[in-house]
Design an enzyme around this catalytic site. Structure first.
Site, PDB file in Angstrom:
ATOM      1  N   SER A  75      -3.703  -3.375  -6.719  1.00 53.07           N
ATOM      2  CA  SER A  75      -4.300  -2.053  -6.881  1.00 53.07           C
ATOM      3  C   SER A  75      -3.942  -1.176  -5.680  1.00 53.07           C
ATOM      4  CB  SER A  75      -5.810  -2.202  -7.079  1.00 53.07           C
ATOM      5  OG  SER A  75      -6.403  -0.985  -7.453  1.00 53.07           O
ATOM      6  N   ASP A 101      -2.605  -0.871 -18.169  1.00 51.06           N
ATOM      7  CA  ASP A 101      -3.555  -0.822 -17.050  1.00 51.06           C
ATOM      8  C   ASP A 101      -4.197   0.566 -16.979  1.00 51.06           C
ATOM      9  OD1 ASP A 101      -4.647  -0.545 -14.357  1.00 51.06           O
ATOM     10  OD2 ASP A 101      -3.498  -2.320 -13.817  1.00 51.06           O
ATOM     11  N   HIS A 106      -6.607  -5.122 -15.074  1.00 51.19           N
ATOM     12  CA  HIS A 106      -6.200  -4.645 -13.754  1.00 51.19           C
ATOM     13  C   HIS A 106      -6.142  -5.837 -12.803  1.00 51.19           C
ATOM     14  CE1 HIS A 106      -5.550  -1.692 -10.687  1.00 51.19           C
ATOM     15  NE2 HIS A 106      -6.632  -2.034 -10.012  1.00 51.19           N
TER      16      HIS A 106
END
Length: 535
Positions: A243, A468, A497
């Site tokens: 991320s 995502d 994710h």
């Protein structure tokens, strides 16, 4: 782009403000002023680069005094903890220092198998990496092979957790519910939300202080990462970022290309300067709507388990009905639309939340409100958890607001989010209000790093699912183009994710091959999706 957003604010995802030039003498043109400004920027970057080298050399000499972890950190033996000192401001490496909390667990294989440390960042900004070594103590099978070769190292980035933590608001106030409905009905609603955002930005300055707040940037965290590398005694860094951790990795790879050995970035932030960070959040709103619909399709296909409708439209109608009920009168007195969005957004974030969220939803529709209140309402008695939640949101805001310039015109925010909300209503306004403090940010906003390949950068492995919500697929494609000779593994028709922690042999085997043997495929690879959750 927070991974573990608190229940009270919602997910979030700027570039230095234009320099104001002095009045020019008659007949002068503006070009020299612009070049002077860029020269000043280069000078500052040079000072910071030299400061980072000084700090790394100092850390290499000092090392880390590893000890048993403090009992209240929740890190069992044989995980060890320690501290690394870094400059608050790298332009002044001999000035004020702050301490970063780090932890490690040694490789599980032989001395001959060991390849050094693998350092991890889970995202945020504002996420703690200290739980990473627990993938070994909990015997996580996905990471068993890599653990034989590497020490697993986590750290709290600057401002996070145990590393000179920052704050923007009293934690108990931060989690208090119910909040205003993020979707405004009137101009007065927007005015009230704008006031809250301004107060939050001012609170960041009041509670954190200008000196610290000004240094809460991704480039500084990347410099910290290099100092941690040096303190570990590693000549080159092995890095895993998920991320926001992918953007941290992209900036690190740009600033320290020759210091990298291997790097995996998973669920990728689009690193283009124009995307950091205002545009990134608008892109999230679109992607979240798509993944929300994926979840509703799955709920409908499993109507026998959840009884929420046999079509996406039927499930959506139940959601809108729940939302309207909570708006009229907060459920249990504490769960309004804002709290519902904060709880339900975990489903488009993570497939692991599909069953729990649908189960709570189904129970509510069947007449059980307690399950929903327990899941979505804040726990005011959990003061430690509330401190962590508030701190995470403070770091998120501080880093994204200080990293880059944000629009200061409310008309632009209003126009962009009103337009998006028409077609992508699930997250748009909630995301806007979370990020609006950046419009009145009280410290100088920087210019994002121009992420690209420099001499010495090794081959980077990029992993991304196509659906995502938090980091749309285009981000992986963009970084792939910017980092020459990188390889992209695409998980098709999936959207959870964070891909590398899931069971998908097509991906798991390639991650192992890269980290253990340095092997990458000759070309990019497309893998099928991991298993869909079962009720």
């Amino acid at each position: 782009m927070r991974d573990n957003r608190p229940k009270s604010r919602l997910l979030a995802l700027g570039s230095a403000g234009a320099l104001v030039t002095a009045t020019l003498i008659a007949g002068a043109v503006s070009a020299p002023a612009a070049s002077a400004a860029s020269a000043a920027g280069r000078s500052s970057q040079d000072r910071e680069a030299k400061g980072a080298a000084i700090a790394a050399a100092r850390a290499a000499e000092a090392g880390i005094d590893w000890q048993d972890c403090p009992a209240d950190w929740g890190l069992e033996k044989p995980i060890q903890c320690g501290w690394v000192s870094v400059p608050l401001d790298y332009a002044h490496p001999y000035g004020k220092q702050i301490k970063l909390a780090v932890d490690r667990i040694g490789n599980t294989g032989t001395k001959e198998e060991r390849q050094g440390a693998l350092v991890y960042n889970p995202g945020g900004p504002g996420g703690s990496g200290l739980r990473f070594p627990r993938r070994v103590t909990t015997k996580n099978p996905v990471w068993a092979n890599v653990a034989k070769a590497y020490d697993f190292v986590g750290f709290d980035p600057r401002g996070v957790g145990h590393s000179a933590p920052i704050s923007c608001e009293d934690p108990q106030e931060f989690v208090k519910a119910p909040k205003m409905d993020p979707v405004p009905d009137t101009e007065a609603d927007k005015t009230a939300q704008r006031k809250l955002a301004r107060e939050y930005a001012d609170g960041c300055l009041d509670r954190t202080g200008r000196a610290m707040l000004q240094q809460m940037t991704t480039p500084n965290t990347a410099r910290d990462l290099d100092v941690v590398r040096a303190a570990l005694g590693e000549k080159k860094l092995n890095y895993l970022g998920v991320s926001y951790g992918t953007y941290l990795g992209a900036v690190y790879g740009t600033l320290f290309p020759g210091h990298l050995r291997r790097m995996i970035v998973d669920s990728v932030v689009n690193p283009a300067r124009e995307n950091i960070w205002y545009q990134a959040n608008l892109g999230q709103d679109i992607a979240f709507e798509g993944r929300w619909k994926d979840w509703e399709d799955w709920v409908a296909a499993n109507d026998a388990a959840f009884h929420l409708g046999t079509t996406r439209d039927a499930v959506q109608a139940k959601w809108l009905e729940l939302r309207a009920t909570a708006k009229k009168s907060p459920i249990g007195g504490v769960v309004g639309p804002a709290e519902l969005i904060s709880f339900f957004q975990s489903a488009p974030y993570y497939d692991s939340s599909w069953v729990p969220v649908a189960t709570v939803f189904g129970k509510y529709v069947a007449g059980d409100t307690k399950a929903l209140v327990d899941a979505a309402a804040p726990n005011l008695s959990n003061t430690a958890g509330n401190i962590t939640a508030e701190n995470g949101n403070a770091v998120y805001t501080a880093v994204e607001c200080t990293d880059a310039k944000w629009p200061t015109s409310w008309r632009k925010w209003d126009r962009d989010n009103t337009r998006l909300n028409k077609d992508y209503p699930f997250m748009t306004w909630a995301n806007a209000w979370m990020n609006l403090p950046c419009a009145t940010w009280p410290v100088k906003q920087r210019t994002p790093v121009d992420v690209k390949t420099h001499k010495g950068l090794p081959q980077v492995l990029i992993v991304q699912s196509t659906r995502d919500a938090a980091t749309p697929y285009e981000g992986a494609v963009e970084l792939h183009q910017r980092f020459q000779d990188s390889r992209l593994i695409t998980e098709k028709d999936a959207g959870s994710h964070g891909v590398t922690g899931l069971v998908n042999p097509c991906i798991n085997q390639r991650v192992d091959a890269y980290l253990i043997d340095g092997k990458l495929d000759d070309a990019d690879v497309t893998c099928g999706p991991h298993a869909t959750p079962k009720p």
